[in-house]
Enzyme design. Structure first.
Site, mmCIF file in Angstrom:
data_model
loop_
_atom_site.group_PDB
_atom_site.id
_atom_site.type_symbol
_atom_site.label_atom_id
_atom_site.label_comp_id
_atom_site.label_asym_id
_atom_site.label_seq_id
_atom_site.Cartn_x
_atom_site.Cartn_y
_atom_site.Cartn_z
ATOM 1 N N ALA A 1 -5.817 5.367 5.659
ATOM 2 C CA ALA A 1 -6.869 6.275 6.104
ATOM 3 C C ALA A 1 -8.111 6.636 5.509
ATOM 4 O O ALA A 1 -8.415 7.628 5.421
ATOM 5 C CB ALA A 1 -5.962 7.284 6.538
ATOM 6 N N ARG B 1 -5.239 7.639 17.394
ATOM 7 C CA ARG B 1 -6.735 7.654 16.706
ATOM 8 C C ARG B 1 -7.812 6.908 17.363
ATOM 9 O O ARG B 1 -8.881 7.090 17.590
ATOM 10 C CB ARG B 1 -6.492 6.780 15.234
ATOM 11 C CG ARG B 1 -7.902 6.805 14.420
ATOM 12 C CD ARG B 1 -7.825 6.359 12.884
ATOM 13 N NE ARG B 1 -7.289 7.464 12.147
ATOM 14 C CZ ARG B 1 -8.087 8.329 11.467
ATOM 15 N NH1 ARG B 1 -9.198 8.119 11.377
ATOM 16 N NH2 ARG B 1 -7.470 9.253 10.751
ATOM 17 N N GLN C 1 0.939 -1.239 0.067
ATOM 18 C CA GLN C 1 0.116 -0.053 0.025
ATOM 19 C C GLN C 1 0.857 0.961 -0.090
ATOM 20 O O GLN C 1 0.336 2.441 0.273
ATOM 21 C CB GLN C 1 -0.905 0.258 1.200
ATOM 22 C CG GLN C 1 -1.978 -1.100 1.384
ATOM 23 C CD GLN C 1 -2.760 -1.177 2.826
ATOM 24 O OE1 GLN C 1 -2.538 -2.071 3.168
ATOM 25 N NE2 GLN C 1 -3.419 -0.031 3.040
ATOM 26 N N GLU D 1 -12.706 2.839 5.497
ATOM 27 C CA GLU D 1 -12.539 2.415 7.030
ATOM 28 C C GLU D 1 -13.858 2.607 7.754
ATOM 29 O O GLU D 1 -14.390 1.808 8.466
ATOM 30 C CB GLU D 1 -11.554 3.089 7.734
ATOM 31 C CG GLU D 1 -10.109 2.925 7.153
ATOM 32 C CD GLU D 1 -9.056 3.727 7.668
ATOM 33 O OE1 GLU D 1 -9.181 5.097 7.417
ATOM 34 O OE2 GLU D 1 -8.216 3.318 8.458
#
Lengths: 209, 789
Positions: B514, B313, B200, B716
């Site tokens: 993200a 987070r 990624q 997500e």
């Protein structure tokens, strides 16, 4: 190789198999693996309508024969344990995990992989339905899903019941969504494109019905 | 209306996937003289390596090279932001399964057989194998603890009419991308290295490999066409096979392929962080929270990796959709002798959301109220009840209306009655219902990562080649960005070809993570296409005799006044007039900033919202359960591609439900992962789907911020919707106790855990939340905490 393991193999192929792993390899039938010489056997694989004569280490799985020797890389190695279904191909029209079976066991048997499902330029109804219904995300399980679905539809048409079939006496149990889910439970999809996979299979089943 | 934006174009590789012709790295034709690599793994969780005899490995048949820590030409570390992740363990191994050495041989089988011949002598060191053990030791941290605090939580909790405290444990999760980690490295001249990596994060692979090889970054190119799934597991972990294959390739001057076996992949590479959450909450009679204290302990494994951002987070998501005026969030980044945990879809956010949703549920049980009522009561409102604990105003809040729409369309109120009625008459089977709202912050919390580059090229036949820094892992990024570029040029999306992500085309990129892949890369690509279009507009303006601003690009044509021509004709004209038809584009997310010292700012450009209602049925004799029905309403802003977004929503939900139900990672007493294959590690299968599964995109959705065509990120946020399944199971479990007393349930809620929870209830067992007498006295840890394991 323990005797018990050999005993479960089919008679004809077992003979080939034992010869293949016997110690003291015959130089003429040897293949160099690194510095070591491994006995090999010759097998004729009928894949997607074409015949291929391969000389293989008898331990070669059908999946490795397809991928490494015939460059048919559509079938994927997801877990190499027969548990994810990404390597599913059709053997005489029935689905099988190609990573769990040896190539030498399938001498002369017709094998169909994802590359052989289409009729020339015309996609197999399942392939078209998977595209129409977005039956994938990353695509790594897709070949196995489609091959598995092709075999599953034949099983269903043949009246084979499943774990969720309510009436086992029913000669042709209807292929409900519940049946599709149960019958496809050997093919995992980590992206969980499952709702679309069910929709695609339902569509293809309707077309063929 | 546009034929490109808001249209359900199929995935760019759809025909390839359906025909088995999409080429993943393991499918590429193998280059001449290719070697295959295999990694030797540690068999101790924490030990000094006193002797490492690799002589038998070196002399084994087919072996060409064997390398260990001392053979790394440059830096033996692939920590993505902080050091601490050695490519090969040197003196000390810090987890069972850590890489110790690697073999390159003429075949995979030869490499694997050779690796088994290593003789490693260990001197065991004390190992910390559980999160509780690590939490109890202040020296067992990979990073310093952090605190976010607002208001007067201690006072507010102490003064509140009611108070609960308890502990929740949440397990980790293996990514189980169907395509395991893989890399092929090809050496070139003068120190060049071309790496095909299933990653990624191609730019980071380039950088880390260059550092490991001690060559400049410009010698290393990383290319990624597609991944067979990533889910965060290939954000930093792909560097392991990439670096090892590249070092072996540099050493042998031959191409090297390294494909991890499934089992090796599962023990060697990181997973989602397990968490222990301790909460202490004070609330009024209606269930409104007056003060709350969270201690979040994240199990980071042996190294920092990305754990800083992940735990940050988690802290920034314990508020979820709720205004928590007086709050303390203390985060410990615990070190254990297990594999270093890493990014996984949600990046800590789901653990934070799970914490507050569990608390909401406990409060509702305490107050004997409908949990949805308690949630609504605590929702963010208008200012000043719209500020997060980290000081960001929630300006785009749609959760109230979204939840109402879902509750209405899914008949929440009626079904609450139905479930209660069913449970009245059913002794051994109970049903449960839970509606969980989700708010998820979009942007990398590491501000500098919120940037992207693109390279767009128009050819004289009017076809467009697009390259950007984002990677395709099945999420549909490539088709979405292509749609945006097609829209800019006014051409059908089929005229845009997206090429493999390549660090020599677009440099210094951020990971595709993200959820921000489309937000960032589509904006960058749009900017590049726009730059070319501006130049072409001048060419067309000269030809048509109109001002450039009057030139329109639509339907494959360029129109000015009464004249028009095909884009291909204009491209040829531009070539004749010596006008460049290649452009880079760049984008940096505006408005975001964060002060790491005060832990306040605006870390997120915007929030994405969603809600799920799950109904389950639990068997009280076995602990088994199944989902009966799931309804989801999710906010994608103005969706760029509804079909792709629906797939992300459904897939995310299922993956989230898997994390909290069947996916159990189990380490034995020596720190060895025992669930390292699909035989023992159970991800959701197709039969786990609810028979009724309604997923809809929130039609009123529109991004308040100027994100690409007012869409919202979707990778997500929906994973968090899976929490509804967990809480529905908990709801059904509670129904086994006539008194409706609370009962602990840790995640994953495997049938075993569910059955044990029911058994505890039957035995009159203790609650998960300790009811604290008011005013609060120092109560010990819940007596149930150990029993839950």
């Amino acid at each position: 190789m323990p005797v018990g393991r050999r005993a479960v193999l089919g008679t004809g192929t077992a003979a080939v198999f034992i010869a293949g792993v016997a110690p003291g390899p015959d130089a003429a039938a040897g293949e160099t693996r690194g510095e070591a010489t491994v006995a090999t056997v010759t097998v004729e694989l009928h894949v997607n309508g074409a015949s291929h004569r391969l000389t293989l280490d008898p331990r070669t799985t059908l999946l490795d024969a397809l991928r490494e020797h015939l460059a048919l890389t559509g079938s994927k190695k997801g877990c190499d344990h027969g548990q994810c279904g990404a390597c599913t191909v059709l053997l005489d029209g029935r689905r099988i995990n190609a990573c769990l079976t040896l190539a030498v066991l399938h001498d002369g048997q017709p094998v169909t992989t994802i590359e052989g499902l289409a009729d020339g330029e015309t996609l197999h109804p399942l392939q078209a339905a998977f595209i129409e219904h977005d039956g994938f995300q990353c695509g790594y399980c897709t070949s196995g899903q489609i091959c598995s679905a092709a075999g599953m539809l034949e099983e269903s048409r043949a009246g084979m019941p499943s774990f969720v079939t309510a009436d086992l006496a029913e000669p042709q149990p209807p292929l409900t969504d519940d049946e599709i889910r149960e019958r496809m439970s050997g093919n995992i999809c980590r992206c969980a494109a499952y709702p679309n996979i069910v929709a695609a299979i339902r569509k293809a089943a309707e077309i063929r019905a | 209306m546009s034929s490109n934006i808001g249209v359900s174009h199929p995935h760019d590789s759809a025909p390839l996937h359906a025909s088995g012709t999409a080429i993943y790295i393991d499918d590429m034709p193998e280059p001449r003289a290719l070697l295959h690599a295999y990694i030797g793994l540690s068999t101790e969780a924490h030990a000094r390596i006193v002797a490492r005899d690799l002589s038998a490995v070196r002399t084994a048949p087919g072996v060409v090279a064997v390398i260990a820590a001392e053979d790394v030409p440059g830096v033996n570390d692939i920590g993505p932001s902080l050091p601490g992740d050695p490519i090969f363990a040197d003196d000390v191994t810090e987890y069972h399964g850590q890489a110790l050495f690697a073999v390159a041989a003429t075949t995979r089988e030869a490499a694997r057989a050779a690796a088994a011949l290593a003789v490693i002598a260990y001197e065991p060191l004390p190992a910390i194998l559980t999160l509780d053990e690590a939490l109890a030791r202040e020296d067992a941290r990979v990073l310093p603890s952090r605190l976010i605090k607002r208001g007067e939580p201690e006072t507010a909790i102490a003064r509140a009419p009611h108070r609960l405290r308890g502990t929740l444990r949440i397990g980790g999760q293996d990514h189980f991308y169907l395509e395991g980690q893989i890399a092929v490295s090809q050496p070139g001249e003068q120190g060049d290295m071309l790496i095909f990596s299933s990653t990624q994060n191609p730019s980071e692979i380039q950088h880390l490999v260059a550092r490991a090889l001690a060559v400049p970054d410009h010698n290393v190119v990383c290319e990624t066409r597609r991944m067979g799934g990533g889910f965060g597991g290939k954000e930093s972990q792909a560097a392991i096979p990439a670096a090892i294959s590249a070092i072996l390739a540099a050493l042998t001057k031959r191409p090297v392929k390294l494909r991890l076996d499934r089992d090796d992949d599962m023990v060697l590479t990181g997973k989602r962080h397990p968490f222990r959450i301790d909460y202490d909450v004070g609330f009024d009679g209606s269930g409104r929270i007056e003060g709350i204290d969270f201690v979040l302990a994240g199990d980071c494994g042996f190294s920092p990796d990305l754990s800083g951002g992940i735990n940050d987070r988690a802290m920034m998501h314990v508020d979820n959709c709720y205004f928590l005026e007086n709050i303390s969030i203390l985060s410990h980044r615990c070190k254990t002798n297990t594999v270093s945990n890493t990014a996984f879809r949600g990046f800590g956010g789901p653990q934070g959301i799970m914490a507050i949703e569990y608390v909401m549920d406990e409060i509702a049980r305490h107050r004997r109220r409908d949990p949805l009522e308690i949630r609504r009561l605590n929702f963010y409102g208008d200012g000043p009840r719209n500020v997060t604990p980290y000081g960001m105003a929630v300006e785009d809040n749609v959760i109230g209306e979204l939840v109402e729409e879902l509750a209405r369309s899914a008949d929440y109120a009626e079904r609450l009655q139905e479930v209660a009625a069913f449970n009245e008459r059913s002794d051994w089977i109970k049903r449960g219902l839970a509606l969980v709202p989700v708010k998820f912050g979009i942007s990398f919390t590491a501000i500098h990562l919120n940037q992207a580059g693109a390279l767009v090229q128009l050819y004289t036949d009017g076809s467009v080649l697009l390259n950007h820094g984002g990677t395709e892992m099945g999420q549909g990024l490539f088709i979405k960005v292509a749609q945006v570029v097609a829209e800019e040029f006014g051409i059908p999306v089929e005229r845009v070809r997206v090429s493999a992500t390549n660090t020599s085309k677009v440099p210094n990129t951020s990971p595709t993570a993200a959820s921000a892949g489309t937000d960032l890369n589509a904006k960058a690509a749009q900017a590049a296409a726009h730059a070319i279009k501006q130049r072409l507009a001048h060419v067309a303006a000269g030809e048509f005799g109109v001002p450039p601003t009057a030139v329109i690009f639509a339907n494959g044509e360029v129109i000015g006044g009464r004249r028009r021509m095909r884009l291909a004709e204009l491209a040829k004209l531009a070539r004749m007039q010596r006008v460049s038809m290649s452009s880079t584009g760049f984008y940096a997310t505006p408005k975001i900033q964060f002060d790491p010292v005060s832990q306040t700012g605006r870390p997120f450009y915007y929030f994405a919202y969603g809600a799920a209602l799950a109904e389950v049925e639990v068997d009280g004799l076995t602990g088994e359960y199944r989902q009966r029905r799931v309804d989801i309403l999710h906010d994608c802003g103005k969706s760029l591609n509804p079909a792709i977004d629906l797939g992300q929503i459904e897939g995310g939900f299922v993956q989230g439900a898997g994390w909290l139900t069947t996916e159990e990672l189990w380490w034995d007493a020596s720190g060895q992962l025992r669930t390292h294959a699909p035989s023992t590690y159970k991800i959701p299968a197709i039969g786990d789907l609810p028979p009724i599964f309604n997923t809809r995109i929130y039609q009123s959705g529109r991004n308040r911020e100027n994100a690409i065509f007012r869409s919202k990120a979707v990778g997500e946020p929906p994973l968090n919707l899976g929490i509804a399944v967990f809480l529905a199971i908990k709801d059904a479990v509670m129904a086994f106790a006539a008194s409706r007393r609370p009962c602990s349930l840790d995640a994953p809620a495997t049938p075993e855990r569910v059955l044990m929870a029911i058994e505890r209830l039957r035995a009159g067992g203790a609650a998960s939340s300790d009811e604290v007498p008011v005013p609060g006295t120092a109560a010990g840890r819940p007596p149930d905490a150990e029993a839950a394991e």
